[in-house]
Design a protein around this motif. Structure first.
Motif, short mmCIF file in Angstrom:
data_model
loop_
_atom_site.label_atom_id
_atom_site.label_comp_id
_atom_site.label_asym_id
_atom_site.label_seq_id
_atom_site.Cartn_x
_atom_site.Cartn_y
_atom_site.Cartn_z
N VAL A 1 -5.61 -5.28 0.04
CA VAL A 1 -4.22 -5.73 0.15
C VAL A 1 -3.35 -4.50 0.39
CG1 VAL A 1 -2.33 -6.88 -1.05
CG2 VAL A 1 -4.68 -7.63 -1.43
N PRO A 2 -2.72 -4.40 1.58
CA PRO A 2 -1.86 -3.24 1.86
C PRO A 2 -0.63 -3.21 0.94
CG PRO A 2 -2.05 -4.67 3.79
CD PRO A 2 -2.81 -5.31 2.70
N VAL A 3 -0.21 -1.99 0.58
CA VAL A 3 0.94 -1.80 -0.30
C VAL A 3 1.93 -0.89 0.42
CG1 VAL A 3 1.74 -0.92 -2.52
CG2 VAL A 3 -0.50 -2.02 -2.35
N GLU A 4 3.19 -1.32 0.47
CA GLU A 4 4.24 -0.54 1.13
C GLU A 4 5.45 -0.44 0.23
OE1 GLU A 4 7.09 -2.10 4.36
OE2 GLU A 4 5.42 -1.20 5.44
N LEU A 5 5.94 0.79 0.03
CA LEU A 5 7.15 1.04 -0.75
C LEU A 5 8.25 1.49 0.20
CD1 LEU A 5 4.66 2.41 -2.68
CD2 LEU A 5 6.62 2.59 -4.14
N THR A 6 9.46 0.97 0.02
CA THR A 6 10.61 1.39 0.82
C THR A 6 11.78 1.65 -0.12
OG1 THR A 6 9.87 -0.06 2.61
CG2 THR A 6 12.11 0.76 2.74
N ASN A 7 12.39 2.84 0.01
CA ASN A 7 13.55 3.18 -0.79
C ASN A 7 14.80 2.89 0.05
OD1 ASN A 7 15.56 4.23 -2.38
ND2 ASN A 7 14.64 6.24 -2.63
N GLU A 8 15.52 1.87 -0.34
CA GLU A 8 16.76 1.51 0.36
C GLU A 8 17.98 1.92 -0.44
OE1 GLU A 8 16.66 -2.49 1.79
OE2 GLU A 8 14.60 -2.28 2.52
N GLY A 9 17.78 2.78 -1.44
CA GLY A 9 18.88 3.27 -2.26
C GLY A 9 19.42 4.58 -1.72
N ASP A 10 20.37 5.15 -2.45
CA ASP A 10 21.00 6.41 -2.06
C ASP A 10 20.40 7.61 -2.78
OD1 ASP A 10 22.76 5.08 -0.37
OD2 ASP A 10 24.21 4.72 -1.99
N ASN A 11 19.48 7.39 -3.72
CA ASN A 11 18.89 8.47 -4.51
C ASN A 11 17.37 8.44 -4.40
OD1 ASN A 11 21.45 9.28 -5.82
ND2 ASN A 11 21.33 7.23 -6.71
N HIS A 12 16.75 9.57 -4.72
CA HIS A 12 15.29 9.58 -4.77
C HIS A 12 14.85 9.03 -6.13
CE1 HIS A 12 16.07 13.32 -6.97
NE2 HIS A 12 14.87 13.17 -7.50
N TYR A 13 13.69 8.36 -6.14
CA TYR A 13 13.18 7.76 -7.36
C TYR A 13 11.69 8.02 -7.50
CZ TYR A 13 17.56 5.21 -7.62
OH TYR A 13 18.88 4.89 -7.70
N ASN A 14 11.26 8.14 -8.75
CA ASN A 14 9.85 8.18 -9.08
C ASN A 14 9.41 6.76 -9.38
OD1 ASN A 14 9.64 11.01 -8.87
ND2 ASN A 14 10.43 11.24 -10.95
N VAL A 15 8.31 6.35 -8.75
CA VAL A 15 7.81 4.98 -8.89
C VAL A 15 6.37 5.04 -9.35
CG1 VAL A 15 7.39 2.82 -7.68
CG2 VAL A 15 9.34 4.22 -7.04
N HIS A 16 6.04 4.21 -10.32
CA HIS A 16 4.67 4.13 -10.82
C HIS A 16 4.15 2.72 -10.58
CE1 HIS A 16 1.57 3.84 -14.11
NE2 HIS A 16 1.18 4.89 -13.44
N LEU A 17 2.97 2.62 -9.97
CA LEU A 17 2.31 1.34 -9.72
C LEU A 17 1.03 1.30 -10.54
CD1 LEU A 17 2.44 1.27 -5.81
CD2 LEU A 17 4.14 0.40 -7.41
N GLU A 18 0.84 0.20 -11.24
CA GLU A 18 -0.41 0.02 -11.95
C GLU A 18 -0.79 -1.46 -11.91
OE1 GLU A 18 -0.42 0.88 -16.18
OE2 GLU A 18 1.70 0.45 -16.28
N ALA A 19 -2.09 -1.71 -11.74
CA ALA A 19 -2.60 -3.07 -11.72
C ALA A 19 -3.66 -3.20 -12.80
CB ALA A 19 -3.18 -3.40 -10.35
N TYR A 20 -3.75 -4.39 -13.35
CA TYR A 20 -4.64 -4.65 -14.47
C TYR A 20 -5.36 -5.96 -14.23
CZ TYR A 20 -6.10 -5.36 -19.32
OH TYR A 20 -6.83 -5.57 -20.46
N ASP A 21 -6.66 -5.96 -14.37
CA ASP A 21 -7.47 -7.17 -14.26
C ASP A 21 -7.65 -7.74 -15.65
OD1 ASP A 21 -9.32 -9.15 -13.86
OD2 ASP A 21 -10.79 -7.89 -12.83
N PRO A 22 -6.95 -8.83 -16.00
CA PRO A 22 -7.04 -9.35 -17.37
C PRO A 22 -8.41 -9.94 -17.70
CG PRO A 22 -5.60 -10.73 -16.03
CD PRO A 22 -5.99 -9.56 -15.19
N GLU A 23 -9.12 -10.43 -16.69
CA GLU A 23 -10.43 -11.02 -16.94
C GLU A 23 -11.45 -9.96 -17.35
OE1 GLU A 23 -13.66 -13.22 -14.19
OE2 GLU A 23 -11.65 -14.08 -14.15
#
Length: 162
Positions: A43-65
């Motif tokens: 599954v492709p993942v794309e991040l786009t910053n449409e704000g006026d400032n830079h941001y740190n972003v954290h992505l995490e996925a969890y398989d509950p099963e």
């Protein structure tokens, strides 16, 4: 019985005895895409910053099963930047997106469910919000000409009404 026949029989019996262990569907640490559940498509993942400032972003996925983390990534996204992150596995999992505000505001968290039918994940970062889009169904990656497709559907609906 000679040695070659004896070793062949022992090897065959050992492999046959372990064959059931490899197909075990219990809580395994590894997802076997060939176990009859279909292939887990990326599954492709794309991040786009449409704000006026830079941001740190954290992505995490969890398989509950399986009760394990399946994805972990951190990115710094500057204004008007688009980042293509590594693909997620197309399995049932929960994705959590955290935008750290730092000096520019509060931390924001959004979640989305990912399934084997999820086509892509698009994350749009604003100064005051995060939008996570994870559509399911047949198709390909996101198109920018989606309104044209909707207009064509409207034209087909009006023709069928006549």
């Amino acid at each position: 019985m000679n040695r070659r026949t004896l070793l062949g029989a022992v090897g065959t019996l050992g492999a046959a005895g372990l064959a059931g262990c490899l197909d075990d569907d219990s809580e395994s640490l590894f997802q076997n895409p060939f176990s009859g559940r279909g292939l887990a498509t990326p599954v492709p993942v794309e991040l786009t910053n449409e704000g006026d400032n830079h941001y740190n972003v954290h992505l995490e996925a969890y398989d509950p099963e399986a009760q394990r983390e399946t994805y972990d990534g951190a990115y710094t996204v500057v204004p008007n930047e688009r980042v293509s992150a590594p693909h997620l596995d197309g399995i049932d999992q929960q994705l959590r997106v955290t935008r750290f505000g730092g000096d520019h505001g509060d931390d924001l968290v959004e979640q989305a469910s990912i399934t084997r039918d999820t086509q892509y994940v698009r994350i749009r970062i604003f100064d005051d919000d995060i939008e996570v889009e994870a559509p399911e169904g047949e198709g390909t990656a996101p198109d920018d000409d989606l309104p044209e497709a909707e207009e064509a559907d409207d034209a087909n609906d009006s023709q069928s009404a006549e």
